[in-house]
Structure formats: structure tokens, C-alpha cells
Design an enzyme around this catalytic site. Sequence first.
Site, short mmCIF file in Angstrom:
data_model
loop_
_atom_site.label_atom_id
_atom_site.label_comp_id
_atom_site.label_asym_id
_atom_site.label_seq_id
_atom_site.Cartn_x
_atom_site.Cartn_y
_atom_site.Cartn_z
N MET A 157 0.87 -1.17 0.00
CA MET A 157 0.00 0.00 0.00
C MET A 157 0.91 1.22 0.00
SD MET A 157 -3.08 0.95 2.67
CE MET A 157 -2.07 0.74 4.14
N HIS A 457 1.50 3.31 13.01
CA HIS A 457 1.09 2.47 11.88
C HIS A 457 -0.34 2.78 11.41
CE1 HIS A 457 2.69 -1.78 10.66
NE2 HIS A 457 2.88 -0.87 9.74
N GLU A 458 -0.52 3.00 10.10
CA GLU A 458 -1.84 3.16 9.48
C GLU A 458 -2.67 4.26 10.13
OE1 GLU A 458 -2.01 1.83 6.79
OE2 GLU A 458 -0.55 0.21 6.97
N GLY A 459 -2.03 5.35 10.49
CA GLY A 459 -2.75 6.49 11.06
C GLY A 459 -2.46 6.66 12.53
#
Length: 610
Positions: A157, A457-459
Amino acid sequence: MSLRSTLDFLLYDWLQAESLNQRERFADHSRETFDAVLDTCERIAREKYAPHNRTVDTQEPHFDGEKVILPQATHDAHKAFVESGMMSAAQDYEIGGMQLPFTLQAAANSFFAMGSVSIGSNMLTSGNANLLMVHGTELQKNVFAKNEFSGRWAGTMCLSEPQAGSSLSDVATRAVPDGEDFQEDPLGPRYRLTGNKMWISSGDHELTENIVHIVLAKIPDENGKLIPGTRGISLFIVPKRMVDTEGNLTGERNDVALAGLNHKMGWRGTTNTLLNFGEGKYPVGGKAGAVGYLVGSPGKGLHCMFHMMNEARISVGTAAVMLGMAGYYASLEYAKNRPQGRPAGPAGKDSAKPQVRIIEHADVRRMLLAQKSYCEGSLALSLYCARLVDEQKTGTPEAGDDARLLLEVLTPIAKSWPSEWCLEANSLAIQIHGGYGYTRDFPVEQYWRDNRLNMIHEGTHGIQAADLLGRKVLMEDGRGMKLLAARMTETMARAARVPELAAHAKALGEALQRIGTATQAAWSTGDPRSALTNAVPYMQAFGHTVLAWIWLDVAARALEFDAGKSSAVTTGKTSAAAYFFNYELPKIGAWLNVVESRDPTCTDMPEEAF
């Protein structure tokens, strides 16, 4: 309790996952097939992951100028994972899946995360493929998603950029049509991408024959300028190696180059990369620019990408849970076997008496129970969210829509709460080990280092908090909040009839009411800047209230199944619930005080005064 017995209770006794087999999609399955999957994953994690967790921490990936080198143990673990079929466990039979409930897949993957989160369970590959199954064309599904589900290819991603980080509106990667007939490529409208992507997990390696990058980039307007903000962001499939319409490698590299490996505090077994797209190192057809195929419609890249981001956020939360669990089990074992000190009596300590194990000391028991409450509670929340996914996909239309909205509200909590409090559990695990915990002779220091990433991680926490208070609790006129409150109220009504839980039910009701009051107070001026000033304390209080509800529901179910036998399992559940209500839930008052008053202390501080 072992992880397996905890999972069995949560899956079968609490969530009643076996009842899913009454639905047409899962009709081929039974408790026996579920147990066989859990047995297989537990064995692979025990044999291929856990023994090498320290190896992948000390033998970091390195680039030899041609390829990224990973320890052989990583290759072996990845091969065993792929052969288990877990990459596509919840997918249709037609594409090689097992049509397992996502609830069962999430539970089974927890073994890999606890064995070695740094080796991983390929969450980005499955998330990438799942995105394409929703937003890709039929050929994109057949060529890219199916090869990812089979484990032949891996996925990434690619959002963040060196200058943008989490600010996606500042993405500067460009995508321009590849010639006048770019629309005619059967794999999708063909573009050429140029730009840089940073913090790309698994961005380069040799575990698979190809890597499918899902990349956010901006399509310029008719004047060749990038559209400011998020309106021009589109989504592209950018394979590392070029492929044909049958999924065969053509032998040509795409213009995607590894610019460097990031050296991390934790998660060292997973490569983290800076990738250059279109720098001309690997020109395709003699032309610079990485070839990318448009996914969905132009300008709708974020809409497509959020499908993968939300899935990744829940997976990050689960990774945090399992690192916390690993530390808990390690410190519990240590506390049961480490002799130190003597208990104090009326006349003080008697040095003539033998030493006691440290689990007999009150403060060690406090730290163990705190870990148990954080980690088992978080595991229950993660599996509850997985159960909502199954409800959304296979329940009645009304139940599915309710599940969708509940997931929207709970996703920021499922990501942020474990990443904060299971990290605290890892800190307590180090504390229980004393000075030994601060050395590499014991695994708990690595668990803490690995877990520290998950708050980013991821926000980050701040992003999750702004999403919760700024969007999720307000969406559809607050219907998600009302659905969550209704489920909490149902649990409270059941628990209120149980003497051991009645006080907890009352406390949860008061906490829920306080959350509602704080939400209204935060938004009373209608000014987003004022409302979101203390979004993180709001999210912390919201998360504690959710976890209190989870523990109350779990404890109520444990007592129902116990039927007066007072088993160790039930005592463990009710004690962890009592700890959470007595030690943790009261914290929400301090957090919500600043939310309700929209306290401006932090925002009013002049920069020069810091």
C-alpha cells in the site's frame, strides 16, 4: 489460560461463531473444520514463526545492490503460511479460498502475530487483493488479486511520501496517460507514474516472484498542473515486474526502484522502504515512468484506498494485541518461577523463611492483572469487529447495514486502543522482569520495541481521534453511536441481574451517559477546531468505555456458562473485568473534563513558549 483456550472461549462461548455455519456461505464448515484450521495455524506459528522471532530482529534485511536479502527463516515461514491456504481463507471457493468466516480467519492469524509479528501474516497482501476484488475490473481481479491470494505475488500500500507523511492532500506523485491510446490496455487505462513513496512496508523483497504496488497519485488537469487537495488523487496498480493478461511475467522490470531501506526500532524482519517511481532506472519499452493501471474512476483514489486502510487498521490493532499477549504470557511464566523477597508479616519480614515467587507480591499481581485486562479485552474487541465483518457480508440486509455502521464507529478504537494499552502491557511485562527485562536475554524488550510502531502504523493516534470525534460519531446523524449505545444497554440489562456484575453495569451506564454529554459539549459551538482540540482524550475515554462494555459482556457470558462451578476460567474473566471497572474506567472523568470544557491549554500555548 493459553492463547488457544482463550480463543476457544471467545469464539465459541462468547461470539457463538459456530452458529455462522447455519448460513449458506459457511454451510460446509463445522466446529471440527474450525478447530482443524486453528490447530494448523497454531502448529505453523509454533514451528516456523516463534523460534525465529529473535533471528529476524537481529538479522535485518539488507540490499546487496540487486536484491533485498532476508533470513532463510522468513522464506520458510512465508512458504508455510502460503501452503496453509490462510492468505485466501475467507475468499470464495472459485478463486481458491475456503469460504471460512472472517471471524475464524482473524482468530487463526493471531497465532502468527504472536509467534512473530515481524515475520508477519501478509496483511497488506490480503488487504491489497481484497481492495481489488471490490474496485478492480474482472481482468485486474484475475491477474493481480488472484495471484496475491495464491501467495504467488505479494502486495503493498503506497500512500505516504517523504514530504507529505499522513497528509494525503499533499501527495505529489504524478500519473500521466501513457500515449494517446492509453485507454486501450486490457489491464486498465495505462499511465506513467513519477514520484517517491516513503514508509512502504514490504516494498521490496524476494519472497515472491512479483510485488503488486497499490499507489496513490495525482492526474494533472488539462493545463498539466496537479489539482490541489484530494480531488485529483487516483489509484493505480503498479507491478514490480511487468505481466501479461494471463498473469505471466514478461521478463521486463517496471520502473520502480528501491531507494533505501529504513532502519527501524522494531518490526525489523519486515522491509520498510523508500521507493522511487519513474526515475528511469528500469525504463519500460525504452521510456521512463513506472507503468500503472487505473483502479476505479479518476479522482476516486481515496475512496478505493480507504477500503484497504480500514482493514489494515483493524489488522494493526490485532498485531498490537498479540504483542501484548506475548509479553503477558512471558511475564506470567517469569513471575511464577522467579523467587525473590519475602512477604511482610505483623513483625516485618522474616529473613529465615524461604523466598517466595514474585507472583505472590501484590504489585506484581496488579501488573499481571492489568496486562490480562488490556490484552484479553483487546482480543475480544478485535474478534467482535471480525464478527461484524461476517454480519455485514452474510447477515440480513438490516443486520448487515447495522454491522457496517458499528464497524465505522469501532474501527478507530480497534486500532488505537490496543496500540496504546497493549504497549503499556509490554511495559509492565518488562517491569515484572526487573533489570532482566531491559536486556536482550529475555524477549519482552523486543515485544515493546515491535509494539511501539502500532500507535503510528496506518494512522497516528491523533488521526484516529480526529476521525472518531470529527466524523464517525456524527455520521448518519449519530446512528452508529445509537447502535453502539443500544448494544451496551442490552449488556447492562443482562449484567444488572447478576449480583457479581450489577455494580459494573451501573458504572458502565454512567460512563456511557458521560460520553454522550462530552460529545454534545465538544460540538456545542459548531466549530471543528474547538471541538477537536482534545480529540485524543475523547478517544481514550471512548475506548475505555468500549472495553468496559466488552469486559462486562464477556464476564456475563462466562458466568452463564460457569453455572456456579467457580472455574479458574470464569474467575479469571470476572477478576479482569473487576480490575478494569475498579482501576481503569474511573480514568475517563479526567479525560472528559477537558473535552467538555473544550480546554484550550494546548492550542493557546505560544510556540515560542515551548
